[in-house]
Motif scaffolding. Sequence first.
Motif, short mmCIF file in Angstrom:
data_model
loop_
_atom_site.label_atom_id
_atom_site.label_comp_id
_atom_site.label_asym_id
_atom_site.label_seq_id
_atom_site.Cartn_x
_atom_site.Cartn_y
_atom_site.Cartn_z
N LEU A 51 0.49 -1.41 0.06
CA LEU A 51 -0.64 -0.09 -0.04
C LEU A 51 0.96 1.57 0.00
N THR A 52 0.20 2.67 -0.91
CA THR A 52 1.08 3.43 -0.56
C THR A 52 0.86 3.90 0.27
N HIS A 53 1.55 5.10 0.87
CA HIS A 53 1.55 5.38 2.53
C HIS A 53 -0.04 6.49 2.02
N GLU A 54 -0.40 6.64 1.21
CA GLU A 54 -1.75 7.20 0.81
C GLU A 54 -2.14 6.45 1.71
N LYS A 55 -2.94 5.32 0.73
CA LYS A 55 -3.07 4.47 0.42
C LYS A 55 -3.98 3.55 2.00
#
Length: 136
Positions: A51-55
């Motif tokens: 997961l990207t940090h945003e997700k």
Amino acid sequence: MDRSIFISLPVTDLKTSIVFYEAIGFRNNALFTDNIAACMVWSDTISFMLLTHEKWRSFTCRPIPPVTSSEVMLFLSCPSREAVDALCDAAGAHGGTVDINPVAEHGFMYTRDLTDPDGHALGAMWMDAAAMADQG
């Protein structure tokens, strides 16, 4: 649905992480992959969700730990000692850090520890179940 486990990991660069995990033997499940998350399959019942940090932040408000810390170490079983070494070679060639701890040689079990590009701790492990049974 059979019991299974999806391990979510925050990653800095999703494309780099996909390449890393494919190099060490995971396959990408395109059905659950987009520009903010990727499902990487180890076996029929074990997958890593990158997961990207945003997700990641949409799942929890807990902080993302620095790459120098470890909360868990996830061991990946391999069919042979040679496969352990090959996995570690691929990890090192694709942005991981290999042998973060001393190599463990126990006769019936052989392990090497590594990190992915984001510092998540993994272990590559081979175990001879027949020899282990003889020890007990």
